[in-house]
Design a protein around this motif. Structure first.
Motif, mmCIF file in Angstrom:
data_model
loop_
_atom_site.group_PDB
_atom_site.id
_atom_site.type_symbol
_atom_site.label_atom_id
_atom_site.label_comp_id
_atom_site.label_asym_id
_atom_site.label_seq_id
_atom_site.Cartn_x
_atom_site.Cartn_y
_atom_site.Cartn_z
ATOM 1 N N LYS A 77 0.826 -1.211 0.000
ATOM 2 C CA LYS A 77 0.000 0.000 0.000
ATOM 3 C C LYS A 77 0.863 1.265 0.000
ATOM 4 C CE LYS A 77 -4.292 -1.731 2.072
ATOM 5 N NZ LYS A 77 -5.186 -1.115 1.069
ATOM 6 N N THR A 78 1.957 1.226 0.744
ATOM 7 C CA THR A 78 2.837 2.391 0.820
ATOM 8 C C THR A 78 3.553 2.631 -0.498
ATOM 9 O OG1 THR A 78 3.220 2.022 3.185
ATOM 10 C CG2 THR A 78 4.819 3.384 2.024
ATOM 11 N N THR A 79 4.019 1.558 -1.117
ATOM 12 C CA THR A 79 4.865 1.685 -2.313
ATOM 13 C C THR A 79 4.076 1.699 -3.604
ATOM 14 O OG1 THR A 79 6.537 0.404 -1.097
ATOM 15 C CG2 THR A 79 6.938 0.786 -3.434
ATOM 16 N N LEU A 80 3.049 0.857 -3.693
ATOM 17 C CA LEU A 80 2.319 0.710 -4.950
ATOM 18 C C LEU A 80 0.978 1.434 -4.965
ATOM 19 C CD1 LEU A 80 2.988 -3.082 -5.667
ATOM 20 C CD2 LEU A 80 4.419 -1.099 -6.194
ATOM 21 N N GLY A 81 0.479 1.827 -3.801
ATOM 22 C CA GLY A 81 -0.743 2.619 -3.788
ATOM 23 C C GLY A 81 -1.884 2.001 -3.003
ATOM 24 N N LYS A 82 -2.819 2.840 -2.619
ATOM 25 C CA LYS A 82 -3.942 2.440 -1.762
ATOM 26 C C LYS A 82 -4.976 1.585 -2.482
ATOM 27 C CE LYS A 82 -2.436 4.937 1.711
ATOM 28 N NZ LYS A 82 -1.862 4.288 2.923
ATOM 29 N N ALA A 83 -4.877 1.484 -3.806
ATOM 30 C CA ALA A 83 -5.844 0.668 -4.534
ATOM 31 C C ALA A 83 -5.680 -0.817 -4.231
ATOM 32 C CB ALA A 83 -5.712 0.906 -6.044
ATOM 33 N N ALA A 84 -4.507 -1.198 -3.721
ATOM 34 C CA ALA A 84 -4.264 -2.603 -3.371
ATOM 35 C C ALA A 84 -5.213 -3.020 -2.253
ATOM 36 C CB ALA A 84 -2.818 -2.789 -2.941
ATOM 37 N N THR A 85 -6.004 -4.052 -2.525
ATOM 38 C CA THR A 85 -7.067 -4.473 -1.611
ATOM 39 C C THR A 85 -7.015 -5.983 -1.410
ATOM 40 O OG1 THR A 85 -8.462 -2.691 -2.482
ATOM 41 C CG2 THR A 85 -9.555 -4.419 -1.209
ATOM 42 N N PRO A 86 -6.919 -6.452 -0.159
ATOM 43 C CA PRO A 86 -6.873 -7.903 0.063
ATOM 44 C C PRO A 86 -8.189 -8.578 -0.336
ATOM 45 C CG PRO A 86 -6.147 -6.691 2.012
ATOM 46 C CD PRO A 86 -6.775 -5.697 1.097
ATOM 47 N N PHE A 87 -8.118 -9.463 -1.325
ATOM 48 C CA PHE A 87 -9.257 -10.303 -1.668
ATOM 49 C C PHE A 87 -9.154 -11.633 -0.932
ATOM 50 C CE2 PHE A 87 -11.327 -8.715 -5.828
ATOM 51 C CZ PHE A 87 -11.185 -7.392 -5.431
ATOM 52 N N CYS A 88 -7.982 -11.878 -0.389
ATOM 53 C CA CYS A 88 -7.751 -13.068 0.436
ATOM 54 C C CYS A 88 -6.908 -12.667 1.637
ATOM 55 C CB CYS A 88 -7.009 -14.154 -0.353
ATOM 56 S SG CYS A 88 -7.938 -14.861 -1.713
ATOM 57 N N TYR A 89 -7.114 -13.391 2.738
ATOM 58 C CA TYR A 89 -6.312 -13.140 3.937
ATOM 59 C C TYR A 89 -5.813 -14.498 4.441
ATOM 60 C CZ TYR A 89 -4.686 -11.017 8.230
ATOM 61 O OH TYR A 89 -3.884 -10.570 9.249
ATOM 62 N N PRO A 90 -4.492 -14.611 4.684
ATOM 63 C CA PRO A 90 -3.931 -15.931 5.019
ATOM 64 C C PRO A 90 -4.349 -16.434 6.397
ATOM 65 C CG PRO A 90 -2.258 -14.234 5.267
ATOM 66 C CD PRO A 90 -3.450 -13.555 4.670
ATOM 67 N N LEU A 91 -4.446 -17.732 6.502
ATOM 68 C CA LEU A 91 -4.628 -18.402 7.797
ATOM 69 C C LEU A 91 -3.285 -19.018 8.165
ATOM 70 C CD1 LEU A 91 -8.053 -20.154 7.101
ATOM 71 C CD2 LEU A 91 -7.652 -18.064 8.415
ATOM 72 N N GLY A 92 -2.579 -18.347 9.058
ATOM 73 C CA GLY A 92 -1.262 -18.828 9.475
ATOM 74 C C GLY A 92 -0.168 -18.405 8.514
ATOM 75 N N HIS A 93 1.092 -18.528 8.971
ATOM 76 C CA HIS A 93 2.260 -18.231 8.164
ATOM 77 C C HIS A 93 3.282 -19.337 8.363
ATOM 78 C CE1 HIS A 93 0.511 -14.122 8.530
ATOM 79 N NE2 HIS A 93 0.994 -13.980 7.302
ATOM 80 N N GLY A 94 4.240 -19.421 7.445
ATOM 81 C CA GLY A 94 5.290 -20.425 7.580
ATOM 82 C C GLY A 94 4.705 -21.823 7.611
ATOM 83 N N ASP A 95 5.165 -22.641 8.554
ATOM 84 C CA ASP A 95 4.680 -24.023 8.666
ATOM 85 C C ASP A 95 3.189 -24.089 8.979
ATOM 86 O OD1 ASP A 95 7.182 -24.928 8.142
ATOM 87 O OD2 ASP A 95 7.752 -25.244 10.237
ATOM 88 N N GLN A 96 2.646 -23.007 9.555
ATOM 89 C CA GLN A 96 1.240 -22.992 9.952
ATOM 90 C C GLN A 96 0.309 -22.515 8.839
ATOM 91 O OE1 GLN A 96 0.565 -24.271 13.013
ATOM 92 N NE2 GLN A 96 2.790 -24.610 13.032
ATOM 93 N N PHE A 97 0.890 -22.120 7.710
ATOM 94 C CA PHE A 97 0.063 -21.619 6.606
ATOM 95 C C PHE A 97 -0.674 -22.787 5.951
ATOM 96 C CE2 PHE A 97 -0.153 -20.426 1.978
ATOM 97 C CZ PHE A 97 -1.172 -19.496 2.119
ATOM 98 N N ASP A 98 -1.975 -22.815 6.101
ATOM 99 C CA ASP A 98 -2.741 -23.938 5.559
ATOM 100 C C ASP A 98 -4.038 -23.499 4.880
ATOM 101 O OD1 ASP A 98 -4.157 -23.114 7.749
ATOM 102 O OD2 ASP A 98 -4.285 -25.088 8.696
ATOM 103 N N GLY A 99 -4.136 -22.228 4.545
ATOM 104 C CA GLY A 99 -5.343 -21.764 3.875
ATOM 105 C C GLY A 99 -5.489 -20.261 3.967
#
Length: 685
Positions: free
Chosen positions: A151-173
């Motif tokens: 958002k800071t570098t590319l602009g405020k138009a960037a909008t999350p259509f997906c949000y991660p569940l977990g990161h790293g080893d815990q990322f599963d959806g």
């Protein structure tokens, strides 16, 4: 073979910083859609898109690769592009034929220099962008941090259509924010799950932001939204598609190319929210008389196609990869290209290096045609009875040149053909022979780009070369008026030579000749010989052997002999007069001046300006560029920017770039004249 019309085709490029996982994403998409049972991996050198030996050895993309994938009866031509700036021509040419792009960002690193460059390229071309945050299964991945960076570098138009569940080893959806559904995705099966309370508030806030954006795309939807009426799925889909196509919305999706997570959602959203090829505006071109004509992306229109990539194959010859812009093309059809009619012998669908013969192809699709004569990237093919020529893409010119010296003189006969094939594949490569300096010059967008071409010459064409610096082409001229007599008189028993001329030489805008002879001192039939002698004399200036420019020669007087005078005598007399008068005319050395335009981030402007000042540059203008960038326009001696591409890369941490064009010649400063003559004097035999 299934027919795909323009309504069922999407042409989508994949861009991003080198190493962000672009090729891995292409391979994953190809695998999950059933294109292969063995997923390609960059490390195993078995990918569909990176198929060149150099790509596999360096484990990086070097040229454009088209890989079709299929989703819900739709064909998506995925175009894998290099992330390395040395091959920027590959990216620029493709912008002419795509209606959408995926910008890949490494979730462990965030926005990088290559990310910004790719983003700016897409925005300039008005191409809708999806951002795919990759590698969220890796240690150190932080989506919230990356999203802030985006958002800071590319602009405020960037909008999350997906949000991660977990990161790293815990990322599963992830949560599909548009549909408000949690998706458990193990790379093989993606299934909807209940949205847990700890994520609900945050995701609802993101969903609300999407709904506001949707409402803002249409007055009816806006009124409906503010009246509290719920937007239907059709309303949302319509609004999202419009917002994305206009660039007001930039969907941010999440996943892992390595684990195949998030790919089905990505494919579905590409189909749902990118415009189909048939939805494009009518294309404007010109017929062979220069009159404007238009074509719709429709199989029923007269045929036309645009070549955006040329590959030279040692067996198949020249392969023209093109997008059909209108109509239908069949094997055996006659097409018009470059003022010639040619018959189509073979049509091929293309998947990486693999070409599969087909009988016909339709508007919106990407195909390959082999063995077309004298056809290159940017050319238009069209129906010979309904000609259209589309505006060719203007590739950036080379900004750095190096001289090539053959190690084996026997390669002289084949290096021209080899370099011709390389420049056919890469329009940013420039090859020229400088007859004055006797150099074969190779130009590119960077020093490492030239190094790659030299490596290709060696590995593919078996031609070894040494490299030397490009020699700058100087000129000579005069600052004052001078006059002298030229006398060429020789007696040798029989017919001799007798020619005497008096000539005045004066500064002028260009080389020219005139006569002011009175009373027949020099017969008119000898005027052409005097003129010829003058033009021969200025080819090599007496000061340093450089060609002379900006001189007007005037024949004012002379003598002739009724027997011994001839054209040769008066030609030689003119040469002698020029040499005799030259030192009286205050001779000077001129150097080529380039107009350069340097695009840099604002934070580097000071450093770039300081460096340009050391190069004797004259700053002409500084204007605001895109996304906080600045463009510096300057006039600078060519001798001072022979290595500028390398230095600019160093100063700006590879984020700056520039263009150059010849401007004029200017006098070399007096303190540099002796050095220029010493280092560049042309030895005349």
């Amino acid at each position: 073979m299934t027919r795909y019309d323009a309504s069922n085709i999407r042409n989508v490029a994949i861009l991003g910083h080198q190493g962000s996982g672009k090729t891995s994403l292409v391979e994953a998409l190809y695998f999950v859609t059933g294109g292969t049972t063995l997923k390609g991996e960059v490390s195993k050198k078995n990918t569909v898109s990176d198929y060149l030996p150099d790509e596999q050895r360096k484990q990086m993309s070097i040229q454009t690769a088209v890989v079709p994938v299929y989703n819900n009866n739709n064909k998506i031509n995925v175009i894998d592009l290099p992330g390395n700036d040395d091959f920027i021509g590959e990216t620029l040419g493709v912008t002419k034929v795509i209606k959408g792009a995926i910008l890949v960002i490494d979730g462990t690193v965030g926005v990088q220099v290559g990310t910004v460059k790719s983003w700016n390229t897409l925005r300039r071309a008005g191409i809708p962008v999806f951002i795919f945050v990759n590698k969220l299964d890796k240690e150190g991945a932080d989506f919230d941090k990356v999203l802030d960076d985006i958002k800071t570098t590319l602009g405020k138009a960037a909008t999350p259509f997906c949000y991660p569940l977990g990161h790293g080893d815990q990322f599963d959806g992830f949560v599909n924010v548009v549909d408000m559904v949690a998706v458990k995705d193990n790379g093989q099966v993606a299934k909807d799950e209940e949205l847990f309370a700890d994520k609900k508030a945050q995701v609802e806030s993101l969903h609300e932001a999407i709904m506001e954006a949707v409402a803002g795309t249409d007055d009816e939807l806006l009124e409906k939204y503010f009246s509290g009426e719920e937007l239907t799925k059709e309303d949302i889909a319509k609004g999202l598609k419009l917002g994305i196509s206009q660039g007001d919305l930039v969907p941010v999706l999440v996943g892992s190319a390595q684990k195949n997570v998030g790919l089905k959602t990505l494919l579905n959203m590409l189909v749902d929210y990118l415009p189909a090829e048939c939805e494009a505006e009518a294309l404007k071109g010109k017929d062979d008389f220069g009159k404007e004509v238009s074509r719709k992306m429709d199989a029923n229109e007269p045929f036309s196609a645009y070549v955006f990539k040329t590959v030279v194959d040692p067996y198949a010859g020249s392969i023209s990869i093109m997008k059909i812009m209108s109509g239908t093309l069949k094997v055996g059809d006659e097409v018009y290209v470059n003022n010639n009619a040619q018959r189509i012998g073979t049509l091929n669908s293309v998947c990486g290096k693999n070409l599969a013969p087909i009988q016909e192809a339709y508007a919106g699709d990407i195909i390959a045609v082999t063995r077309l004569e004298d056809v290159a990237s940017t050319n238009t093919l069209s129906n010979s009875k309904n000609v259209v020529i589309y505006e060719p893409y203007q590739y950036p010119s080379a900004v750095i040149f190096k001289g090539l010296v053959l190690k084996n003189k026997n390669d002289e006969a084949k290096i021209g053909q080899a370099l011709g094939k390389i420049s056919l594949e890469d329009p940013t490569v420039e090859v020229k022979r400088n007859t004055e300096t006797k150099q074969l010059l190779l130009g590119g967008v960077s020093s490492s780009h030239i190094d790659y071409v030299i490596e290709k010459l060696k590995n593919l064409y078996k031609i070894d070369v040494d490299v030397e610096p490009m020699k700058v082409v100087y000129r000579e001229s005069i600052k004052k008026v001078g006059e002298a007599e030229g006398r060429y008189v020789k007696q040798s028993g029989g017919s001799g030579f007798y020619g005497v001329v008096v000539m005045r030489f004066e500064p002028a805008d260009e080389i020219s000749f005139a006569e002011e002879v009175f009373g027949g001192a020099v017969p008119k039939n000898y005027f052409p010989a005097v003129e010829k002698g003058f033009y021969e004399a200025v080819k090599t200036g007496p000061l340093a052997g450089f060609p002379v420019i900006g001189v007007r020669a005037v024949l004012t007087d002379g003598k002739y002999h009724p027997v011994d005078s001839n054209e040769q005598a008066f030609k030689m007399a003119a040469i002698l007069a020029f040499k005799e008068a030259y030192n009286k005319c205050a001779p000077i050395i001129l150097e080529p001046i380039l107009r350069i335009k340097v695009d840099v981030e604002a934070k580097y402007v000071g450093d770039v300006m300081s460096d340009l000042n050391t190069r004797r540059a004259k700053i002409q203008n500084i204007v605001e560029g895109e996304h906080g960038a600045q463009q510096i326009e300057a006039l600078v001696p060519e001798a001072e920017v022979v290595d500028y591409a390398t230095q600019l890369k160093s100063i700006t941490q590879a984020s700056g770039y520039f263009s150059r064009e010849f401007h004029d010649y200017e006098e070399v400063p007096s303190f540099l004249v002796d050095r220029v003559i010493r280092d560049n004097k042309i030895q005349n035999n």
